[in-house]
Write a protein that holds these residues in place. Sequence first.
Motif, PDB file in Angstrom:
ATOM      1  N   ASN B 174       0.825  -1.215   0.000  1.00 18.60           N
ATOM      2  CA  ASN B 174       0.000   0.000   0.000  1.00 18.60           C
ATOM      3  C   ASN B 174       0.858   1.264   0.000  1.00 18.60           C
ATOM      4  O   ASN B 174       0.331   2.369   0.019  1.00 18.60           O
ATOM      5  N   VAL B 175       2.186   1.065   0.031  1.00 23.38           N
ATOM      6  CA  VAL B 175       3.069   2.236   0.052  1.00 23.38           C
ATOM      7  C   VAL B 175       3.350   2.652  -1.392  1.00 23.38           C
ATOM      8  O   VAL B 175       3.987   1.920  -2.141  1.00 23.38           O
ATOM      9  N   VAL B 176       2.858   3.813  -1.773  1.00 27.21           N
ATOM     10  CA  VAL B 176       2.989   4.264  -3.157  1.00 27.21           C
ATOM     11  C   VAL B 176       4.417   4.709  -3.447  1.00 27.21           C
ATOM     12  O   VAL B 176       4.976   4.407  -4.485  1.00 27.21           O
ATOM     13  N   GLU B 177       4.978   5.447  -2.513  1.00 29.95           N
ATOM     14  CA  GLU B 177       6.293   6.012  -2.775  1.00 29.95           C
ATOM     15  C   GLU B 177       7.023   6.276  -1.473  1.00 29.95           C
ATOM     16  O   GLU B 177       6.400   6.586  -0.453  1.00 29.95           O
ATOM     17  N   ARG B 178       8.328   6.123  -1.533  1.00 32.76           N
ATOM     18  CA  ARG B 178       9.184   6.476  -0.409  1.00 32.76           C
ATOM     19  C   ARG B 178      10.157   7.514  -0.929  1.00 32.76           C
ATOM     20  O   ARG B 178      10.899   7.270  -1.880  1.00 32.76           O
TER      21      ARG B 178
END
Lengths: 289, 759
Positions: B174-178
């Motif tokens: 669910n992490v789109v971007e870091r």
Amino acid sequence: MTGLRYEAPENLNAAMALLGGAEGSARVMAGGTDLIIQIDNEMIEPDLLVDIKNIKEMRSIDQVDGGYRVGAAVTGMELMEHEGFCATWPGVIEGVSLIGSIQVKGRATVGGNVCNSSPAADSPPPLIAAGATATIVGPNGSRDIPVEDIAVGPGKTSLAKGEIVVAFNFAKRPAHSGEAYQRFTPRTEMDIAVVGVGVNLTLDGDGTCIAARVCLGAVAATALLVDEAAATLIGTKVDEAALDNLAKAASAACRPIDDKRGTIEFRTDVAGVLARRVALVALERARKN
Amino acid sequence: MATILEDSKFNPDQKLKVVGTNPVKHDGPDKVTGRAKFGADMYLPGMLFGKILRSPHAHAILKSIDTSAAEALPGVNAVATRDDFPELQAGTPGGDLSRNIMAREKVLYDGHPVAAVAATSESIARRALKLIKVEYEILPHVIDPVEAMQPGAPILHSHLRTKGVEGAQDTPTNVVERLVCEMGDVEKGFAAADFIVEGEYDSKPMHQSYIEPQGCVASASQDGQIELYCCTQGIHVFRDRIGEILKIDSAKIRVSQSEMGGGFGGKTSPYAEPVAAVLSRKSARPVKIVLTRNEVFRCTGPVSATKSKIKMGCTKDGKITAAQADLVFQTGAFTGSMFFNGPWAMFTRYALDNIHTVACEVVSNRPKVNAFRAPCVPQIVFGVEALVSEMANKVGMDQIDFRLKNAAKEGDTTVFGQTFERIGFVETLEAAKQTDHYKSKLPEGWGRGVSTGFWFNRDGDTTGSLTITPGGSVTIMVGTSDVAGSRISLSMMAAEELGVPVEKVRAILSDTAMMGNNRVTAGSRTTYSAGMVIVDSARQAIAEMCRRAAEIWGVPVEGVEFVDGAVHPSSSNVGEFEPMSIAEIAAKTSVSHGAISGHTEMNVTGAGPGFGVHLVDCEVDRGTGRVDIKRYTVIEDAGKAIHPLQVEGQYQGGAIQGVGWALNEEYIYGEDGRLQNPGFLDYRIPVASDVPMVDTVIVEVPNPRHPYGLRGVGEVPVTPTLGAVGNAIGDAIGIRPTSLPMSPPKILKLLKDAGLNTN
Ligand SMILES: Cc1cc2nc3c(=O)[nH]c(=O)nc-3n(C[C@H](O)[C@H](O)[C@H](O)COP(=O)(O)OP(=O)(O)OC[C@H]3O[C@@H](n4cnc5c(N)ncnc54)[C@H](O)[C@@H]3O)c2cc1C
């Protein structure tokens, strides 16, 4: 919603006949400030609306036996502009004046506020603390009941089909008595009570409390008349110790729910704090009376 | 067209007649008399009413939709579902937008559209919705962004892999971007610190709470043209995005804008408009959709919920040596939070050498977030300014002096790579120090908070034109929207240039066919950017009037000049001619070369960054935890206030929206993943009596890149609010709250846990 019928009879008998003869579901409408929103939100789908605002005896404020009879369809603003009533029942007026805005109160009635049966409504706690009764007329005649006996749960009343609340009755106010109402809301206005407290007390010549009624709103399914809280004041000078006991008793009486409007813990704490503050205002008024 | 203005700079010696005054807004009378037409006010002959069926589930597979009974209901002209929208690839901007507007494989939040109906009346449309049978396979859902990051959390999009992470990722997330932003060496910076402070903070989504719900009318013709009338912050963006998701050539879509009852960023992307277009195409009738407040809350963009962990250090003499942060931004069901603004802006008021931030954008089962004044910044500054105040206290410095000591200045380089030109942060802090508010003694029991804020300010593609009428009046037209009074400010700039009273100028907002492309009206860009194109257009018109006058006089154009609304011979050597006013020149256009106008399209650059300081006094009820805002002052650099009352309105509005967010506004979800408070009764924006009169100080440090020196003022006024209110509460009760909103139950709990509650 198909074909909603609207009637505005000019006397009680005609209203009774409409309500009694209705096919499908019929609703009494006073200011409509709860009812129309409920229709709009599709919470209810009545077939007939009986508007009671044209019924004269439900629109007047009269002095009766030294007390007051307030028609159930009297609007909030009308009541707030009645000097005699305001001077005698400032706590009831505090409750009424908290209902919505001036515009809302230009339509909203005390009858509607009580019969809508919201646990958070602002006029029931002071009405109940004041010991007001309601005159109810229906197919089986007329009866008077204490206001606390009207609401039986959120959105539910003890009124039978076809019954209308016609008026509220306030007995003559005893000497050295005073009442007050306050609510807690996060906002200053246009909000719904998280806790409401009405206190009505009577002192003797020495300042000892000889009678008290304490009513809490928004902390249970209906407004609660809390005898245990009243008992903490009776026989005292309403001193610090009595107020501490009152706060404890008020908190103890709460049966709230955790919801978007406040946690159980918060409502319970604030009920105590508010009971104490309201009792002090009522005391102040009783001493001047 | 080449523009005259390309390197026109601020001229400090100019004498202004109109700019800086407060004329009545030309659109004001219609608004106060009720004539103004908003999104819901458009009616077309034969128009139908559209209604949208929404998912009651936070997360479910959309197994089947049976619309037959709804279609059979008399009065229903069209029913639309996912099958009426072209299938675009999931995870692309178009694919995401299309799926947000009408759910395809799954519903991803309570309120997600699943079908729509157009009928001859609203009540028939409502009844038809109840006849649509939707079969859902309910899936576990996740609301909280940190929970959504954990292994085993329900996954919203099977295609999603984290951007910004090295190496192959086998499993969906669910992490789109870091995003990592860094500068210098934080380890070294902390080693040099005498004091290190840190904290963890969280915020809940708040809604833009524009008073006007989205409303639109779409009218599709048999040959495939679509006319759309709606309230929008970007006609061109709406046209292009609707064209993209419906696969219609954008030349066939014409978008006109209504008056706007507030947008605040929330009307920068479409919701019901493409649905109305589809229904109109299917029914061959115009279709109107007006969202209810419930729908506005459940399906249009709130702001990001956040979690942040922040650490800062400073020396004994008050120099900040390092700043570090771990940030999580919830973006709702689809990416697009603009979360990068958070790490870019959070420390940017201060000249720092060592910064390290890691920011993650995370999807969860909530409506897709949308822009709101300084997207993703105020809720992070909430924590930063807590720590800045704490450091000032540790060092034993005055709150403003501490900030002055670390203030960013011209020549400083930011973490996002910009080197500041002339900025006004120091002047703003100094002005704050001089306010009566800051100098006043704090009444017993109150608390005082100071916070600062920054916004980049935006610019970009902008178009405008200006026409002189035969009578010598002026019409200007822009392709931007007027969300907060830009028409009057633009009219004032045109009047200033042309030397005419502002009453002679009328501004009109174009539709998509009348003007070239514009970026959305957002980012505090419009008065700045549209001002540039209108000033440029005015200067073109002036040049043309000079040519006309020279021709009439039979002198070279170099021999004339435009002064105070008239063309004059530039010296007596040119000849003795009476000056020709605009009206005189305009009266002769039909015997010269036709109408006089100017027209400009520009990719505007040079927006000047904005800085603000907020001062808040508050009192806390120790029996109920209720916070009463007693005094509030906003001090902010506007570069130049074209219309000071409007600027003041931006400052005050920002502060008040921030107070609501600080104290009460939040999205409350039940265990079932449904929004519990989709209405103004339980979603508590402040009412007038909740806030004191907000005092303002307009600082003017001109932006060197604008002819009048202006900077945007729309977003800065929200950025410091949460921090300022938090610091004021902290000062009043001795405990700085870390969780937003700082609502009575939370404050009472803080007091109780510390044994500080009273009756
Ligand atoms: C913006 C807004 C703010 C509000 N704020 C508050 C607030 O702060 N505090 C608060 O307590 N309320 C508030 N209300 C709710 C509402 O205004 C009050 O409950 C009001 O007193 C209802 O009165 P009414 O005359 O409009 O009732 P109606 O809507 O006409 O009726 C309400 C119900 O009572 C029944 N009824 C009405 N009169 C009688 C009668 N004489 N006999 C039998 N049944 C009857 C109706 O059938 C209906 O079920 C608010 C409402 C709005 C719209």
